[in-house]
Design an enzyme around this catalytic site. Structure first.
Site, short mmCIF file in Angstrom:
data_model
loop_
_atom_site.label_atom_id
_atom_site.label_comp_id
_atom_site.label_asym_id
_atom_site.label_seq_id
_atom_site.Cartn_x
_atom_site.Cartn_y
_atom_site.Cartn_z
N ASP A 5 58.56 27.53 68.70
CA ASP A 5 58.72 28.75 67.73
C ASP A 5 58.28 29.25 66.76
O ASP A 5 57.46 28.17 65.98
CB ASP A 5 60.48 28.48 67.44
CG ASP A 5 60.79 30.09 66.72
OD1 ASP A 5 60.14 30.72 66.82
OD2 ASP A 5 62.08 29.87 66.69
N HIS A 55 58.16 31.36 64.79
CA HIS A 55 59.72 32.12 64.23
C HIS A 55 59.58 31.10 62.73
O HIS A 55 60.79 30.78 62.15
CB HIS A 55 60.71 32.65 63.99
CG HIS A 55 60.20 34.36 64.86
ND1 HIS A 55 59.96 33.67 66.95
CD2 HIS A 55 59.62 35.32 65.28
CE1 HIS A 55 59.93 34.41 66.91
NE2 HIS A 55 60.01 35.45 66.10
N CYS A 100 55.16 37.47 65.67
CA CYS A 100 55.23 36.32 66.47
C CYS A 100 54.81 36.14 68.30
O CYS A 100 53.79 34.98 68.44
CB CYS A 100 56.23 36.20 66.47
SG CYS A 100 57.39 37.98 67.37
#
Length: 456
Positions: free
Chosen positions: A340, A342, A122
């Site tokens: 994000d 993820h 990430c």
């Protein structure tokens, strides 16, 4: 991750942030299953990928509440959401940002069989997003936004009979029925920009030949003792990106400078950017790894971080929550806006003509409280020319002065660092930074943070 705004009247909130078609970037629910025919990685890699998609997919489905009472600040621009024009402008700008997430099903990474970066990549993805923001500023005209209405077709065409009226534009014969299509002036002007847009996206795809793809970043991380599957901190990610840009032949007029020990050495930057006449000054992306507290964010730095995010030269922050990296793009009141990474998506085959772009753009602006921000982060800036660099130094110094009650987040210093030559040839073997305090030495436990620093 979805801060409550229940204290505000419903009419003061704006939460309908759907930029793309319902088929685009649709977060998976618990019923999502990996594609058996494409994924050949180890069972563990596929399990982690599925788990992260389910875990974070739920948060992506939720919508953050945006107040109409306060402006949204993003990349130096202020948007009043109560104004329809500002709201639509914010939608376009946000949906034009490159969203680089976990991927699955790509060519195995070096020295292993991993075919997904889910669960460990990430920080590299948020680093990619910061670099992508800088590249779009570098290559695109000011104010460029992705025309999402064109994402499913080659241009905004109007089907006409070949005997139709001859309005301004260009007619192209298509199909066996010999109908012609009328390309609007806007479409003709957008074509070269769309080609550049696709080229930038291709540089970040998950293929060994992509200059800023996960394969190249993992390869460059080996010199700092990292390998696929390891955790990368924001400081290490900044140095990896610097080396990636330096190794690329696609960007001869751009360099990346990474600050040392929270210090930007101005002579070092000038030496990187200056070239003999008649060549122009190179554009520069400046990355500053910092730590804004011990185990938690020192709240006295929040006002300074806000000031930096209001600057047009700021291209975002590689940050996040502990062990959960996010790309910060702006803020509203005391809440950060972010993208994000993820969310695990299938790898896109960019060898296909007009490969789909939807999975590289996000329709969900997200928010989180400043108080949840991990103190370890890397702040990015971009200067296109020498004049922009001098202006950057001025406005950033003014923003840093807002943290005068504490030690500045970082500083500009005339002169050259003693470690410049070593930094150019060798990446740091650890991700430690040193911040001088007034007295004594303090050791801080950062085991739950995104990076490790020692505060002196």
């Amino acid at each position: 991750m979805n801060p409550s705004t229940s204290s505000q009247p419903p009419e003061e909130e704006e939460d309908d942030w759907l930029f793309l078609s319902s088929e685009s970037a649709q977060p998976p629910g618990p019923s999502w299953e990996p594609q058996e025919t494409e994924d050949r990685g180890p069972l563990r890699s596929r399990f982690i990928s599925a788990w992260n998609s389910v875990k974070y997919g739920w948060s992506l489905k939720k919508k953050s509440k945006f107040s109409k009472r306060s402006p949204v600040i993003m990349f130096g621009q202020s948007y009043e959401l109560k104004d329809h024009g500002d709201r639509e402008c914010f939608r376009r700008v946000f949906s034009s940002l490159l969203w680089l997430t976990y991927r699955r099903g790509f060519t195995p990474l070096p020295d292993g069989a991993l075919t997904s970066d889910s669960g460990w990549g990430c920080v590299l993805r948020t680093g990619q997003m910061l670099l992508a923001r800088g590249l779009l500023l570098h290559l695109m005209p000011p104010g460029w936004t992705w025309c999402v209405s064109h994402h499913a077709v080659k241009d905004d065409l109007e089907l006409l009979r070949s005997t139709g009226s001859a309005e301004s534009g260009q007619e192209v014969k298509v199909g066996p029925n010999k109908r012609s299509r009328k390309l609007s002036l806007g479409s003709l002007l957008d074509r070269p920009m769309e080609a550049t847009h696709r080229r930038v996206v291709s540089w970040f795809t998950d293929h060994p030949s992509a200059p800023f793809g996960i394969h190249q970043l993992v390869e460059l991380g080996k010199s700092s003792g990292k390998k696929a599957g390891d955790w990368y901190g924001p400081s290490i990610a900044a140095h990896i990106l610097r080396k990636a840009v330096a190794a690329s032949t696609d960007l001869p007029n751009l360099v990346v400078y990474v600050a040392q020990d929270c210090t930007v050495y101005l002579e070092d930057v000038r030496r990187l950017c200056e070239r003999p006449p008649p060549q122009a000054w190179r554009s520069v992306i400046i990355m500053v790894p910092v730590r804004l507290g011990g185990q938690e964010l020192n709240r006295s730095y929040i006002s300074c971080v806000k000031k930096l995010l209001t600057l047009q030269c700021c291209i975002g922050i590689i940050g996040g929550k502990p062990k959960h990296s996010l790309f910060f793009t702006g803020f509203q009141d005391d809440q950060l806006l972010y993208l994000d990474p993820h969310y695990c998506q299938p790898t896109v085959d960019i060898t296909k003509e007009n490969f789909p772009l939807e999975s590289f753009h996000c329709k969900y602006p997200r928010k989180m409280s400043f108080s949840r921000m991990d103190p370890s982060c890397t702040i990015g800036f971009y200067a296109k020319c020498h004049r922009d660099f001098e202006s950057l130094c001025t406005v950033v110094n003014e923003a840093l002065s807002t943290s005068a009650s504490t030690y500045p987040i970082f500083i500009f210093v005339e002169g050259r660092s003693q470690e410049e030559e070593e930094e150019r040839s060798n990446m740091p073997t650890n991700n430690m930074a040193y911040i001088q305090r007034n007295k004594g030495m303090q050791s801080v436990n950062t085991s739950h943070s995104m990076d490790e620093f020692v505060l002196l």
